[in-house]
Design a protein around this motif. Structure first.
Motif, mmCIF file in Angstrom:
data_model
loop_
_atom_site.group_PDB
_atom_site.id
_atom_site.type_symbol
_atom_site.label_atom_id
_atom_site.label_comp_id
_atom_site.label_asym_id
_atom_site.label_seq_id
_atom_site.Cartn_x
_atom_site.Cartn_y
_atom_site.Cartn_z
ATOM 1 N N CYS A 15 -5.682 11.159 -2.883
ATOM 2 C CA CYS A 15 -5.534 9.760 -2.579
ATOM 3 C C CYS A 15 -3.939 9.295 -2.440
ATOM 4 C CB CYS A 15 -6.134 8.950 -3.763
ATOM 5 S SG CYS A 15 -7.883 9.028 -3.910
ATOM 6 N N GLY A 16 -3.086 9.721 -2.977
ATOM 7 C CA GLY A 16 -1.784 9.543 -2.943
ATOM 8 C C GLY A 16 -1.254 9.646 -1.488
ATOM 9 N N PRO A 17 -1.482 10.842 -0.980
ATOM 10 C CA PRO A 17 -1.218 10.782 0.727
ATOM 11 C C PRO A 17 -1.622 9.896 1.677
ATOM 12 C CG PRO A 17 -0.989 12.949 -0.245
ATOM 13 C CD PRO A 17 -1.594 12.191 -1.156
ATOM 14 N N ALA A 18 -3.004 9.430 1.121
ATOM 15 C CA ALA A 18 -3.988 8.722 2.121
ATOM 16 C C ALA A 18 -3.287 7.254 2.080
ATOM 17 C CB ALA A 18 -5.362 8.772 1.705
ATOM 18 N N VAL A 50 0.724 -1.220 -0.034
ATOM 19 C CA VAL A 50 0.177 0.022 0.080
ATOM 20 C C VAL A 50 0.835 1.401 -0.053
ATOM 21 C CG1 VAL A 50 -1.869 1.439 1.307
ATOM 22 C CG2 VAL A 50 -1.792 -1.183 1.039
ATOM 23 N N PHE A 51 2.033 1.162 0.683
ATOM 24 C CA PHE A 51 2.783 2.425 0.824
ATOM 25 C C PHE A 51 3.341 2.700 -0.641
ATOM 26 C CE2 PHE A 51 7.064 4.337 1.471
ATOM 27 C CZ PHE A 51 6.840 5.261 2.097
ATOM 28 N N LEU A 52 3.863 1.489 -1.378
ATOM 29 C CA LEU A 52 4.503 1.704 -2.641
ATOM 30 C C LEU A 52 3.393 2.238 -3.469
ATOM 31 C CD1 LEU A 52 6.696 -1.615 -3.053
ATOM 32 C CD2 LEU A 52 7.290 1.069 -2.879
ATOM 33 N N PHE A 53 2.068 1.496 -3.457
ATOM 34 C CA PHE A 53 1.035 2.024 -4.407
ATOM 35 C C PHE A 53 0.782 3.615 -4.028
ATOM 36 C CE2 PHE A 53 -3.788 2.700 -5.106
ATOM 37 C CZ PHE A 53 -3.577 2.444 -6.202
ATOM 38 N N GLY A 54 0.890 4.122 -2.898
ATOM 39 C CA GLY A 54 0.703 5.490 -2.743
ATOM 40 C C GLY A 54 1.792 6.281 -3.103
ATOM 41 N N MET A 55 2.935 5.850 -3.224
ATOM 42 C CA MET A 55 4.134 6.670 -3.848
ATOM 43 C C MET A 55 3.936 6.654 -5.165
ATOM 44 S SD MET A 55 7.527 4.991 -1.997
ATOM 45 C CE MET A 55 8.521 5.793 -3.182
ATOM 46 N N VAL A 56 3.631 5.664 -6.087
ATOM 47 C CA VAL A 56 3.168 5.702 -7.367
ATOM 48 C C VAL A 56 1.987 6.691 -7.501
ATOM 49 C CG1 VAL A 56 2.260 4.459 -9.317
ATOM 50 C CG2 VAL A 56 4.029 3.532 -7.778
ATOM 51 N N ILE A 57 0.848 6.858 -6.997
ATOM 52 C CA ILE A 57 0.068 7.510 -7.034
ATOM 53 C C ILE A 57 0.189 9.163 -6.812
ATOM 54 C CG2 ILE A 57 -2.464 8.279 -6.181
ATOM 55 C CD1 ILE A 57 -3.017 5.569 -5.831
ATOM 56 N N THR A 58 1.304 9.194 -5.769
ATOM 57 C CA THR A 58 1.634 10.765 -5.427
ATOM 58 C C THR A 58 2.615 11.316 -6.542
ATOM 59 O OG1 THR A 58 1.587 10.015 -3.100
ATOM 60 C CG2 THR A 58 2.727 12.034 -3.792
ATOM 61 N N SER A 59 3.197 10.312 -7.023
ATOM 62 C CA SER A 59 4.120 10.612 -8.240
ATOM 63 C C SER A 59 3.364 10.992 -9.622
ATOM 64 C CB SER A 59 5.417 9.600 -8.559
ATOM 65 O OG SER A 59 4.769 8.518 -9.014
ATOM 66 N N SER A 110 0.719 12.414 -9.410
ATOM 67 C CA SER A 110 0.140 13.780 -9.398
ATOM 68 C C SER A 110 1.029 14.974 -9.995
ATOM 69 C CB SER A 110 -0.281 14.039 -7.972
ATOM 70 O OG SER A 110 0.738 14.252 -7.039
ATOM 71 N N CYS A 111 2.411 14.604 -10.106
ATOM 72 C CA CYS A 111 3.461 15.483 -10.478
ATOM 73 C C CYS A 111 3.362 15.439 -11.811
ATOM 74 C CB CYS A 111 4.723 15.070 -9.871
ATOM 75 S SG CYS A 111 5.030 14.983 -8.253
ATOM 76 N N ILE A 112 2.904 14.587 -12.762
ATOM 77 C CA ILE A 112 2.897 14.546 -13.924
ATOM 78 C C ILE A 112 1.370 15.258 -14.366
ATOM 79 C CG2 ILE A 112 2.727 13.007 -16.167
ATOM 80 C CD1 ILE A 112 4.191 11.036 -14.363
ATOM 81 N N GLN A 113 1.446 15.817 -15.495
ATOM 82 C CA GLN A 113 0.297 16.194 -15.974
ATOM 83 C C GLN A 113 -0.735 15.394 -16.502
ATOM 84 O OE1 GLN A 113 -0.603 19.302 -15.868
ATOM 85 N NE2 GLN A 113 1.435 20.139 -15.216
ATOM 86 N N ILE A 114 -1.752 14.926 -15.681
ATOM 87 C CA ILE A 114 -2.886 14.120 -16.076
ATOM 88 C C ILE A 114 -4.105 14.747 -15.611
ATOM 89 C CG2 ILE A 114 -3.638 11.734 -15.352
ATOM 90 C CD1 ILE A 114 -1.103 10.963 -14.881
ATOM 91 N N LYS A 115 -5.052 14.129 -16.236
ATOM 92 C CA LYS A 115 -6.604 14.944 -16.229
ATOM 93 C C LYS A 115 -6.793 14.979 -14.666
ATOM 94 C CE LYS A 115 -9.200 13.314 -20.266
ATOM 95 N NZ LYS A 115 -10.132 12.569 -20.942
ATOM 96 N N ASN A 116 -7.083 13.718 -14.164
ATOM 97 C CA ASN A 116 -7.510 13.604 -12.692
ATOM 98 C C ASN A 116 -6.334 14.210 -11.622
ATOM 99 O OD1 ASN A 116 -10.077 13.167 -13.765
ATOM 100 N ND2 ASN A 116 -9.637 11.188 -13.545
ATOM 101 N N LYS A 117 -5.479 15.300 -11.619
ATOM 102 C CA LYS A 117 -4.790 15.712 -10.963
ATOM 103 C C LYS A 117 -4.989 15.950 -9.375
ATOM 104 C CE LYS A 117 -0.461 18.716 -10.797
ATOM 105 N NZ LYS A 117 0.197 19.850 -11.468
ATOM 106 N N ASN A 118 -6.049 16.188 -9.198
ATOM 107 C CA ASN A 118 -6.652 16.782 -7.696
ATOM 108 C C ASN A 118 -6.992 15.235 -7.093
ATOM 109 O OD1 ASN A 118 -6.148 19.242 -8.054
ATOM 110 N ND2 ASN A 118 -8.304 19.430 -8.876
ATOM 111 N N VAL A 119 -7.575 14.200 -7.813
ATOM 112 C CA VAL A 119 -7.666 13.012 -7.441
ATOM 113 C C VAL A 119 -6.521 12.141 -6.788
ATOM 114 C CG1 VAL A 119 -8.561 10.580 -7.618
ATOM 115 C CG2 VAL A 119 -9.763 12.710 -8.710
#
Length: 132
Positions: free
Chosen positions: A87-90, A63-72, A74-83
């Motif tokens: 979710c990443g830090p959670a 889950v920690f690695l999954f959170g790291m991937v999701i947080t990273s 958010s740094c890339i320009q994607i549609k759902n950046k706010n989501v």
């Protein structure tokens, strides 16, 4: 003056016998509620002893690695950046919490195993000296 209460069959019981009855029942319940592994000296494998904390640590790391991937992401320009930012830090915090809980659980189990070995040794000594 108060009369002592009578049982359904008409016999009288003293307060002392009631206390003995309830205390006997309580001790019987306590003994019967204990698990058999406490009383048997069968050795268990390391996996049987440590499987729960190992699973918690593994899930926490995943889950920690999954959170790291999701947080990273958010740094890339994607549609759902706010989501991803929410979710990443959670997932990071949930994974870290599970990871730490599992890592703390392992020394606790080791300590309990040592105490159980000492207790079994003391019980055998006690039975050796008092059952003569």
């Amino acid at each position: 003056m108060e009369n002592p209460p009578k049982s359904p069959d008409g016999s009288e019981k003293s307060p002392q016998s009631k206390e003995l009855l309830t205390s006997n029942t309580a001790s019987t319940l306590c003994i019967s509620s204990r698990s058999e592994s406490v009383w048997t000296s069968a050795s268990r494998s390391k996996w049987e002893i440590y499987h729960k904390p190992v699973i918690v640590v593994s899930v926490g790391a995943a889950v920690f690695l999954f959170g790291m991937v999701i947080t990273s992401l958010s740094c890339i320009q994607i549609k759902n950046k706010n989501v991803y930012k929410m979710c990443g830090p959670a997932f990071l915090s949930m994974g870290l919490m599970l990871l730490v809980c599992g890592l703390v659980w392992i020394p606790i189990i080791r300590k309990k195993q040592k105490q159980r070995q000492k207790s079994q040794f003391l019980q055998s000594l006690k039975s050796f000296f008092f059952n003569r």
